[in-house]
Design an enzyme around this catalytic site. Structure first.
Site, PDB file in Angstrom:
ATOM      1  N   SER A 178       0.868  24.485 -55.005  1.00  0.00           N
ATOM      2  CA  SER A 178      -0.165  25.281 -55.673  1.00  0.00           C
ATOM      3  C   SER A 178      -0.409  24.767 -57.084  1.00  0.00           C
ATOM      4  O   SER A 178       0.524  24.317 -57.765  1.00  0.00           O
ATOM      5  CB  SER A 178       0.284  26.747 -55.743  1.00  0.00           C
ATOM      6  N   TYR A 204       6.548  32.673 -57.653  1.00  0.00           N
ATOM      7  CA  TYR A 204       5.702  31.781 -56.857  1.00  0.00           C
ATOM      8  C   TYR A 204       5.463  30.475 -57.611  1.00  0.00           C
ATOM      9  O   TYR A 204       5.660  29.376 -57.072  1.00  0.00           O
ATOM     10  CB  TYR A 204       4.381  32.476 -56.566  1.00  0.00           C
TER      11      TYR A 204
END
Length: 320
Positions: A178, A204
């Site tokens: 990401s 995350y």
């Protein structure tokens, strides 16, 4: 002098919003590297984790369209079968095999890898796509923080256990990470996020940073086997995970979000394009290698990189 397209590409990347949304996809697709040949993966096998929705399901379809036999690794067999049928309808003649495995559960990973290795002598493509953004800190039954287990420990173990199959095919490994990793650093002092107030978004980003580094470390490790390893980020795509985890972001950015197919484009390209097998260890977005830090003088601390590998070895009992 740099080409005008190179300058445009860099501007899109550094300004983030245009580059990460469907705007960047539409602009770059006019001048990026060629598509793989339509039969590029005929006779090949691919394994995609988190294959029942979003980017994973889109990658499965893209790989199947290129001729691969695609092994869909899912945590929920019912949802997985629904996804398999949807892909089969979209790609007539697709060869799709469904496997149940929770990537965050290291015991589940070991059991699956044993079954797969017994049935298949080689693997051409391994896509680490399974992801999670926990709303609160949770641990697996083995005592690992869920985001770390899903994004780092499980993929590390699966790569190591499937190494012989990948080496037999001189295959490719792709970590789907990401752009959020740009906001994070490695945290060797607290990899399990036990200190301070827990934030799912931070967990995350931290584990996605770790994924990028882990891909680089595996690239060096597997080079002698003829296996290439890359990581890629999809930009901002409209997936069930984004919608459920970041509803406010989805409401604001909704019209600009990429489709899952646009987000998965570089995953499929890395799995099949000849160019992507001539180099290893890259961090890609929209079919181009990107810097792993915003500023050229930034870098991941070597000691922290070693600590990440040692953590993976310790928690998975996989000694490479």
């Amino acid at each position: 002098m740099r080409k005008a397209t190179d300058i445009l590409d860099t501007v899109l990347d550094r300004t983030v919003v245009p580059g990460y949304t469907k705007i960047g996809y539409r602009v770059r697709s006019r001048f990026w590297p060629a598509d793989p040949e339509p039969d590029a993966l005929d006779g090949c096998s691919a394994l995609v984790t988190g294959a029942n929705s979003g980017l994973g399901k889109a990658a499965v379809a893209g790989l199947a369209e290129l001729g691969a036999t695609v092994h869909m690794l899912v945590r929920d067999a019912v949802k997985g079968e629904r996804a398999r049928l949807e892909v089969a309808e979209r790609v007539p003649g697709a060869h799709l095999e469904l496997h149940e495995c929770d990537v965050s559960d290291l015991g589940s990973v070991r059991a699956f890898a044993e079954r797969f290795s017994a049935a298949h002598g080689s693997l051409d493509v391994l896509v680490h796509n399974a992801g999670t953004l926990p709303p609160e800190r949770r641990e697996t039954a083995e005592g690992n923080e869920v985001a770390l287990a899903t994004h780092v420990l499980g993929p590390h173990l699966l790569t190591g256990l499937l190494r012989p199959a990948l080496a037999a095919a001189k295959g490719r490994v792709v970590f789907v990470t990401s752009g959020g990793m740009y906001a994070a650093a490695l945290h060797p002092e607290d990899p399990q996020y036990r200190r301070g107030d827990y934030s799912g978004t931070k967990a995350y980003a931290r584990t996605k940073r770790a994924q990028v580094v882990l891909a680089e470390l595996w690239a060096a490790e597997l080079a002698a086997d003829g296996v290439v390893v890359h990581s890629t980020h999809p930009g901002w795509a409209d997936t069930p995970g984004v919608t459920s985890s970041l509803p406010g972001f989805t409401r604001v950015m909704g019209p600009l979000l990429r489709t899952p197919e646009q987000g998965a484009d570089t995953v499929v390209w890395l799995a099949a394009a000849p160019r992507a097998h001539r180099e290893t260890g890259g961090f890609w977005h929209d079919r181009r290698v990107r810097p792993t830090h915003f500023a050229p003088w930034q870098h991941d601390d070597p000691a922290a990189r070693r600590a990440l590998w040692e953590l993976c070895e310790a928690e998975t009992s996989l000694m490479v």
